[in-house]
Design a protein around this motif. Sequence first.
Motif, PDB file in Angstrom:
ATOM      1  N   GLN A  77       0.829  -1.206   0.000  1.00 60.97           N
ATOM      2  CA  GLN A  77       0.000   0.000   0.000  1.00 60.97           C
ATOM      3  C   GLN A  77       0.862   1.254   0.000  1.00 60.97           C
ATOM      4  O   GLN A  77       0.555   2.231  -0.691  1.00 60.97           O
ATOM      5  CB  GLN A  77      -0.950   0.008   1.200  1.00 60.97           C
ATOM      6  N   ALA A  78       1.954   1.239   0.750  1.00 61.19           N
ATOM      7  CA  ALA A  78       2.855   2.396   0.783  1.00 61.19           C
ATOM      8  C   ALA A  78       3.458   2.633  -0.603  1.00 61.19           C
ATOM      9  O   ALA A  78       3.579   3.782  -1.049  1.00 61.19           O
ATOM     10  CB  ALA A  78       3.951   2.181   1.824  1.00 61.19           C
ATOM     11  N   ASP A  81       0.749   4.141  -2.807  1.00 58.75           N
ATOM     12  CA  ASP A  81       0.558   5.553  -2.453  1.00 58.75           C
ATOM     13  C   ASP A  81       1.672   6.415  -3.037  1.00 58.75           C
ATOM     14  O   ASP A  81       1.418   7.514  -3.550  1.00 58.75           O
ATOM     15  CB  ASP A  81       0.505   5.731  -0.940  1.00 58.75           C
ATOM     16  N   SER A  82       2.905   5.925  -2.964  1.00 60.86           N
ATOM     17  CA  SER A  82       4.034   6.671  -3.536  1.00 60.86           C
ATOM     18  C   SER A  82       3.889   6.812  -5.042  1.00 60.86           C
ATOM     19  O   SER A  82       4.148   7.879  -5.604  1.00 60.86           O
ATOM     20  CB  SER A  82       5.354   5.969  -3.219  1.00 60.86           C
ATOM     21  N   LEU A  84       1.092   6.745  -6.754  1.00 61.86           N
ATOM     22  CA  LEU A  84      -0.006   7.680  -7.020  1.00 61.86           C
ATOM     23  C   LEU A  84       0.472   9.123  -6.886  1.00 61.86           C
ATOM     24  O   LEU A  84       0.150   9.976  -7.728  1.00 61.86           O
ATOM     25  CB  LEU A  84      -1.164   7.414  -6.058  1.00 61.86           C
ATOM     26  N   GLY A  85       1.257   9.384  -5.844  1.00 67.66           N
ATOM     27  CA  GLY A  85       1.798  10.736  -5.681  1.00 67.66           C
ATOM     28  C   GLY A  85       2.710  11.113  -6.840  1.00 67.66           C
ATOM     29  O   GLY A  85       2.673  12.261  -7.328  1.00 67.66           O
ATOM     30  N   TYR A 117      -8.778  14.022  -7.116  1.00 67.27           N
ATOM     31  CA  TYR A 117      -7.534  13.864  -6.353  1.00 67.27           C
ATOM     32  C   TYR A 117      -6.738  15.168  -6.363  1.00 67.27           C
ATOM     33  O   TYR A 117      -6.217  15.596  -5.327  1.00 67.27           O
ATOM     34  CB  TYR A 117      -6.675  12.730  -6.915  1.00 67.27           C
ATOM     35  N   ALA A 122      -6.887  13.637  -1.860  1.00 70.27           N
ATOM     36  CA  ALA A 122      -7.220  12.326  -1.259  1.00 70.27           C
ATOM     37  C   ALA A 122      -7.981  11.469  -2.234  1.00 70.27           C
ATOM     38  O   ALA A 122      -8.651  11.912  -3.094  1.00 70.27           O
ATOM     39  CB  ALA A 122      -8.070  12.534  -0.017  1.00 70.27           C
TER      40      ALA A 122
END
Length: 122
Positions: A77-78, A81-82, A84-85, A117, A122
């Motif tokens: 998940q981390a 998330d990275s 996606l950023g 987003y 978010a």
Amino acid sequence: MNSAEVVTLASAALGVFGGGGFFMARATVRAQRVTAAANETIARLNAAPQAKAQDFAVLQATVARVDEENGQLRGRQARVDSLLGAFSRTVNRLIYRMERAEIPIQPDDIDELVRDYMRTGA
């Protein structure tokens, strides 16, 4: 007839013929039956903690496996998330370059989820 019953009958016979009488033999048989039942109960009670220990070992192994899987999922998940950023920053830079080059952005160029987003983070 098992060995306990043979011993019981032999004890009863000795009691009857040895002068103890019929009632002595019946009492001996009953006492041996009670003793056998008590021994069986004790054996069951002694087996119960072992069964509980086995159940507890299975539970511990399950918890350990779930903890390991949770750790793997958190790591994954981390990374997502990275990623996606990183995509978000890339899209923001490309949009900025398009605006500087006066290239009009069409409404369908940016997906609605991406707009949300970008708007909310978010």
